[in-house]
Write a protein that holds these residues in place. Sequence first.
Motif, mmCIF file in Angstrom:
data_model
loop_
_atom_site.group_PDB
_atom_site.id
_atom_site.type_symbol
_atom_site.label_atom_id
_atom_site.label_comp_id
_atom_site.label_asym_id
_atom_site.label_seq_id
_atom_site.Cartn_x
_atom_site.Cartn_y
_atom_site.Cartn_z
ATOM 1 N N THR A 1 0.817 -1.207 -0.088
ATOM 2 C CA THR A 1 -0.070 -0.108 0.123
ATOM 3 C C THR A 1 1.039 1.384 -0.148
ATOM 4 N N SER A 2 1.931 1.418 0.887
ATOM 5 C CA SER A 2 2.921 2.318 0.804
ATOM 6 C C SER A 2 3.390 2.560 -0.400
ATOM 7 N N ALA A 3 3.744 1.648 -1.103
ATOM 8 C CA ALA A 3 4.592 1.856 -2.677
ATOM 9 C C ALA A 3 3.569 2.373 -3.434
ATOM 10 N N SER A 4 2.341 1.742 -3.495
ATOM 11 C CA SER A 4 1.422 2.198 -4.569
ATOM 12 C C SER A 4 0.784 3.479 -4.270
ATOM 13 N N PHE A 5 0.521 3.767 -2.987
ATOM 14 C CA PHE A 5 -0.124 5.105 -2.739
ATOM 15 C C PHE A 5 0.991 6.135 -3.021
ATOM 16 N N ALA A 6 2.216 6.015 -2.444
ATOM 17 C CA ALA A 6 3.445 6.992 -2.703
ATOM 18 C C ALA A 6 3.498 7.185 -4.527
ATOM 19 N N THR A 7 3.589 6.030 -5.022
ATOM 20 C CA THR A 7 3.599 6.284 -6.427
ATOM 21 C C THR A 7 2.324 6.972 -6.840
ATOM 22 N N GLY A 8 1.261 6.845 -6.737
ATOM 23 C CA GLY A 8 0.045 7.209 -7.059
ATOM 24 C C GLY A 8 -0.087 8.771 -6.891
ATOM 25 N N LEU A 9 0.544 9.420 -5.633
ATOM 26 C CA LEU A 9 0.543 10.796 -5.363
ATOM 27 C C LEU A 9 1.444 11.143 -6.435
ATOM 28 N N VAL B 1 -5.964 6.597 -4.382
ATOM 29 C CA VAL B 1 -5.341 7.840 -4.246
ATOM 30 C C VAL B 1 -6.119 9.123 -4.703
ATOM 31 N N ASP B 2 -7.019 8.624 -5.543
ATOM 32 C CA ASP B 2 -7.973 9.787 -6.108
ATOM 33 C C ASP B 2 -8.864 10.210 -4.975
ATOM 34 N N ARG B 3 -9.344 9.233 -4.390
ATOM 35 C CA ARG B 3 -10.247 9.479 -3.307
ATOM 36 C C ARG B 3 -9.781 10.316 -1.981
ATOM 37 N N PHE B 4 -8.269 9.804 -1.859
ATOM 38 C CA PHE B 4 -7.425 10.695 -0.814
ATOM 39 C C PHE B 4 -7.564 12.272 -1.189
ATOM 40 N N LEU B 5 -7.276 12.343 -2.581
ATOM 41 C CA LEU B 5 -7.134 13.611 -2.886
ATOM 42 C C LEU B 5 -8.549 14.408 -3.128
ATOM 43 N N ALA C 1 25.244 10.839 6.853
ATOM 44 C CA ALA C 1 25.169 11.031 5.448
ATOM 45 C C ALA C 1 24.052 11.992 5.510
ATOM 46 N N ASN C 2 23.912 12.769 4.334
ATOM 47 C CA ASN C 2 22.935 13.872 4.230
ATOM 48 C C ASN C 2 21.749 13.330 3.604
ATOM 49 N N LEU C 3 20.477 13.835 3.748
ATOM 50 C CA LEU C 3 19.438 13.493 2.721
ATOM 51 C C LEU C 3 19.533 13.253 1.385
ATOM 52 N N ASN C 4 20.234 14.078 0.743
ATOM 53 C CA ASN C 4 20.235 14.143 -0.565
ATOM 54 C C ASN C 4 21.090 12.787 -1.061
ATOM 55 N N GLN C 5 21.918 12.369 -0.139
ATOM 56 C CA GLN C 5 22.886 11.412 -0.593
ATOM 57 C C GLN C 5 21.840 9.836 -0.267
ATOM 58 N N ALA C 6 21.128 9.964 0.605
ATOM 59 C CA ALA C 6 20.151 8.856 1.081
ATOM 60 C C ALA C 6 18.966 8.393 0.083
ATOM 61 N N LEU C 7 18.483 9.788 -0.251
ATOM 62 C CA LEU C 7 17.302 9.530 -0.914
ATOM 63 C C LEU C 7 17.296 8.986 -2.383
ATOM 64 N N ILE C 8 16.690 8.237 -2.847
ATOM 65 C CA ILE C 8 16.731 7.590 -4.059
ATOM 66 C C ILE C 8 15.583 7.768 -5.027
ATOM 67 N N ARG C 9 15.826 8.356 -6.208
ATOM 68 C CA ARG C 9 14.960 8.983 -6.886
ATOM 69 C C ARG C 9 14.347 7.754 -7.868
ATOM 70 N N ASP C 10 12.887 7.718 -7.920
ATOM 71 C CA ASP C 10 12.267 6.635 -8.778
ATOM 72 C C ASP C 10 12.546 6.796 -10.250
ATOM 73 N N LYS C 11 12.769 5.913 -11.115
ATOM 74 C CA LYS C 11 13.169 5.967 -12.314
ATOM 75 C C LYS C 11 12.037 6.036 -13.306
ATOM 76 N N ARG C 12 10.984 5.497 -12.880
ATOM 77 C CA ARG C 12 9.677 5.500 -13.485
ATOM 78 C C ARG C 12 8.880 6.526 -13.395
ATOM 79 N N VAL C 13 8.818 7.191 -12.217
ATOM 80 C CA VAL C 13 7.839 8.204 -11.928
ATOM 81 C C VAL C 13 8.519 9.473 -11.463
ATOM 82 N N GLU C 14 8.250 10.693 -11.876
ATOM 83 C CA GLU C 14 8.755 11.835 -11.585
ATOM 84 C C GLU C 14 8.323 12.214 -9.976
ATOM 85 N N ASN C 15 9.032 12.900 -9.396
ATOM 86 C CA ASN C 15 8.536 13.477 -8.317
ATOM 87 C C ASN C 15 8.420 12.455 -7.147
#
Lengths: 267, 239
Positions: free
Chosen positions: A16-24, A239-243, A65-79
């Motif tokens: 749920t976390s993965a799909s919810f975050a991806t949906g947002l 996700v749409d309902r959440f929004l 480490a700082n946050l920028n080093q640890a955060l991983i950007r998803d390759k499929r979905v922007e943001n």
Amino acid sequence: MIVVTSGKGGVGKTTTSASFATGLAQRGYRTVVIDFDVGLRNLDLIMGCERRVVYDFINVINNEANLNQALIRDKRVENLYILPASQTRDKEALTKDGVERILNELRQNFEYVVCDSPAGIERGALMALYFADEALVVTNPEVSSVRDSDRILGILASRSRRAEQGDIPVKEHLVLARYAPERAHRGDMLSVDDVLEILGISLLGVIPESPAVLQSSNAGVPVILEEGSDAGTAYGDLVDRFLGKTLPHRFVTVPKKGLLQRLFRGS
Amino acid sequence: MLLRFPHQTDPEPLPFELKGSLFTLTVLHLFQLDPSAIERHLTEKIKQAPSFFNNTPVVIDLEGMAYPPEGVDFNGLYELLRKHGMAPVGIRNGSPELQAAARLAQLPVLPESRVTGVARKSERTDPAPTHSQIISHPVRSGQQIYTPDGDVIILGAVSAGAEVIADGNIHVYGVLRGRALAGVKGDAETRIFCQSLEAELISIAGRYRVSEQISAADRGKPTQIRLVEDRLVIESLNR
């Protein structure tokens, strides 16, 4: 700050976390999803970024480490960004001050911070929900899962920061996962109404029991990206309902069998 | 939990066990020590209610009495009461000299009652203030609510695995699925009310029933639970 929690393990929190975050993120919101399951890291696998983990949440808490080093950007979905858990540490490494500092920093850069809680009601789960503004409580239609969710709702109402400071309570949403309408209809499972009656919170989405969930998590793809799959569609609606959209709940009633199906199954 | 279950770990069965308990006893307030006057009055009382005087345990209250110059014959008093169907279990109040004389006659001296004399009368007409607590959210699994000295009113459900405890009554305006323990300090007049009874355990003044002992016919309905002659009685509120 949204926590995805349940009390019980294996009910579909990380899915749920993965799909919810991806949906947002798909809908244009800058979103980060954090794995609080220190020691039992899973989110990176489901998001398919396990081979790109260098630094983790605990490294950032310990200023290694700082946050920028640890955060991983998803390759499929922007943001969309992922902050993985540490696999080698334990949950004692999650300090309240450290978690708060990082969440505050993330809040400045992201519109939504999604916290994937570990199972249980111990330190990891408490830290994941402590700072939450809203909560997605994931439940399966079985009594033990519903009871554990009830327990978590009690903790949200008494031990979150909002509760301790007397603010507006954490907003609670129910996600009923692994739902099989036929089995609920036969009485093998609790029905949507049974669960709502026991827990008494608003229903954000019903996710059907679906082979697509297992396939996509093995493939490292959030199921919401599997267009056309039932579970993916259900997460999209959620996700749409959440929004703020009003959408009817799908996958809650037994589908009527077509003529051919009836002929072949001989019902 | 407030209920105790017997231990089963002892290798040898114990010959006995000491436990505290509360009893309601008849108190005989003595105003004079003249045996013939006592006997006259007793005979009259027995005529009015013969069945009452059947080995009835009594406590002799000597409040306000001083040691008389002619002395006290507690043994004689004891025999007199026994003869008329009463079993004195001890005395209370009275001057220290009287208490010493009672001890010599093997009569235990019980602790003074806390409410005495004038105060007792005024309290009867004006009951002690209670402190009710209103809970306006559901009580979830794992939560415990305790209301000392009063009633608890819950606007919502009590989930399975939750526990609501009160010295007074319990009112649940929702489904009662967890445990409810009313009158935990021993008040047998307390009751439990709920909109739907699906409880794991109900208890009033220490008398309890677990879910298994609640019949299907009593479940799922608006209900009150009270003690009648020391037994828990479940009654539907829809009559």
